[in-house]
Design a protein around this motif. Structure first.
Motif, short mmCIF file in Angstrom:
data_model
loop_
_atom_site.label_atom_id
_atom_site.label_comp_id
_atom_site.label_asym_id
_atom_site.label_seq_id
_atom_site.Cartn_x
_atom_site.Cartn_y
_atom_site.Cartn_z
N ILE A 240 39.51 1.41 -12.35
CA ILE A 240 38.13 1.17 -11.92
C ILE A 240 37.90 -0.28 -11.46
CG2 ILE A 240 37.25 0.57 -14.24
CD1 ILE A 240 34.73 2.17 -13.56
N ILE A 241 38.80 -1.20 -11.84
CA ILE A 241 38.63 -2.62 -11.52
C ILE A 241 39.40 -2.96 -10.25
CG2 ILE A 241 38.97 -5.01 -12.32
CD1 ILE A 241 36.95 -3.54 -14.04
N GLU A 242 38.68 -3.48 -9.26
CA GLU A 242 39.30 -3.83 -7.98
C GLU A 242 39.84 -5.26 -7.98
OE1 GLU A 242 38.17 -2.35 -3.71
OE2 GLU A 242 36.76 -3.92 -4.33
N THR A 243 39.05 -6.20 -8.50
CA THR A 243 39.50 -7.59 -8.56
C THR A 243 39.19 -8.16 -9.94
OG1 THR A 243 37.41 -8.55 -7.81
CG2 THR A 243 39.02 -7.96 -6.10
N ARG B 214 29.65 -9.29 -22.32
CA ARG B 214 29.51 -8.95 -20.91
C ARG B 214 28.05 -9.11 -20.51
NH1 ARG B 214 32.94 -4.08 -18.96
NH2 ARG B 214 34.44 -5.79 -19.08
N PRO B 215 27.65 -10.34 -20.11
CA PRO B 215 26.24 -10.55 -19.73
C PRO B 215 25.88 -9.97 -18.36
CG PRO B 215 27.48 -12.59 -19.48
CD PRO B 215 28.41 -11.59 -20.10
N VAL B 216 26.88 -9.71 -17.51
CA VAL B 216 26.62 -9.12 -16.20
C VAL B 216 27.43 -7.84 -16.08
CG1 VAL B 216 26.82 -9.43 -13.70
CG2 VAL B 216 26.19 -11.38 -15.14
N SER B 217 26.71 -6.74 -15.87
CA SER B 217 27.37 -5.43 -15.80
C SER B 217 26.58 -4.51 -14.88
CB SER B 217 27.42 -4.81 -17.20
OG SER B 217 27.90 -3.49 -17.15
N PRO B 218 27.27 -3.68 -14.09
CA PRO B 218 26.55 -2.72 -13.25
C PRO B 218 26.12 -1.47 -14.02
CG PRO B 218 28.89 -2.50 -12.88
CD PRO B 218 28.72 -3.64 -13.85
N PHE B 219 26.49 -1.39 -15.29
CA PHE B 219 26.18 -0.22 -16.10
C PHE B 219 24.82 -0.39 -16.78
CE2 PHE B 219 30.85 -1.08 -16.43
CZ PHE B 219 31.21 -0.23 -15.40
N PRO B 220 24.14 0.71 -17.09
CA PRO B 220 22.81 0.63 -17.68
C PRO B 220 22.85 0.24 -19.16
CG PRO B 220 23.44 2.93 -17.45
CD PRO B 220 24.54 2.11 -16.84
N VAL B 221 23.21 -1.04 -19.42
CA VAL B 221 23.26 -1.54 -20.79
C VAL B 221 22.46 -2.84 -20.87
CG1 VAL B 221 25.50 -0.51 -21.34
CG2 VAL B 221 25.43 -2.80 -20.35
N MET C 150 34.95 -9.73 -12.45
CA MET C 150 35.58 -8.53 -11.92
C MET C 150 34.64 -7.82 -10.95
SD MET C 150 37.13 -7.28 -15.55
CE MET C 150 35.71 -7.96 -16.42
N THR C 151 35.24 -7.04 -10.06
CA THR C 151 34.46 -6.15 -9.21
C THR C 151 34.95 -4.73 -9.45
OG1 THR C 151 35.98 -6.48 -7.35
CG2 THR C 151 34.03 -7.87 -7.41
N ILE C 152 34.01 -3.81 -9.38
CA ILE C 152 34.31 -2.39 -9.56
C ILE C 152 34.75 -1.82 -8.23
CG2 ILE C 152 33.34 -0.14 -10.20
CD1 ILE C 152 33.55 -1.99 -12.56
N ALA C 153 35.78 -0.99 -8.25
CA ALA C 153 36.30 -0.36 -7.03
C ALA C 153 35.20 0.43 -6.32
CB ALA C 153 37.48 0.54 -7.38
N GLY C 154 35.31 0.47 -5.00
CA GLY C 154 34.38 1.26 -4.21
C GLY C 154 32.97 0.69 -4.14
N GLY C 155 32.84 -0.62 -4.32
CA GLY C 155 31.51 -1.23 -4.25
C GLY C 155 30.64 -0.92 -5.44
N GLY C 156 31.26 -0.68 -6.60
CA GLY C 156 30.51 -0.28 -7.79
C GLY C 156 29.79 -1.39 -8.52
N GLY C 157 29.93 -2.63 -8.05
CA GLY C 157 29.19 -3.72 -8.68
C GLY C 157 30.09 -4.78 -9.27
#
Length: 141
Positions: free
Chosen positions: A33-36, A77-84, A50-57
């Motif tokens: 799931i991790i692109e970079t 993890r203070p920055v996350s694309p997940f709803p947490v 990190m960036t999520i694969a496929g433009g996931g955030g």
């Protein structure tokens, strides 16, 4: 607070696994799931981006603790694309009777009640795949 532990015994020596984890990088190699993944700094207070694969955030982790004596890494993890609203990861490496690693990766998170089950499922799948990827990577080392 929801606690999501993932445990797996790896066919890799515990010391090799701990050495890889304590360096806090390579998540882009281990996790599908991790692109970079890039790291700024070393030890506690280091930052991992990190960036999520496929433009996931985007993801940003702050390393809180690297405990060599207990083979434990803790990150927030203070920055996350997940709803947490809160996300803390603890990675522990235990040495089995045969010298191989047992990895226990525990995620503590807070989210809206309606999101908790889907976040737990996502975390479990992603971490499990990442541990599998780490094992494959370290077996080739």
């Amino acid at each position: 607070m929801t606690k999501q532990p993932i445990t797996k015994k790896l066919n890799v020596p515990a010391d090799v696994v701990w050495d890889a984890i304590r360096k806090i990088g390579r998540l882009d190699v281990w996790f599908p799931i991790i692109e970079t993944c890039r790291v700024e700094g070393e030890g506690p207070d280091a930052l991992r981006y990190m960036t999520i694969a496929g433009g996931g955030g985007d993801i940003k982790d702050t390393i809180e603790q690297i405990d060599d004596a207990n083979r434990r890494l803790v990150y927030l993890r203070p920055v996350s694309p997940f709803p947490v609203t809160y996300y803390k990861g603890t990675v522990e490496v235990f040495k089995s009777y045969d010298g191989l690693a047992i990895v226990v990766w525990t995620i503590d998170f807070e989210s809206q009640p309606e999101d908790a089950a889907s976040v737990a499922e996502l975390v479990h799948g992603a971490i499990s795949a990442g541990i599998d990827g780490m094992e494959k990577d370290l077996q080739g080392a």
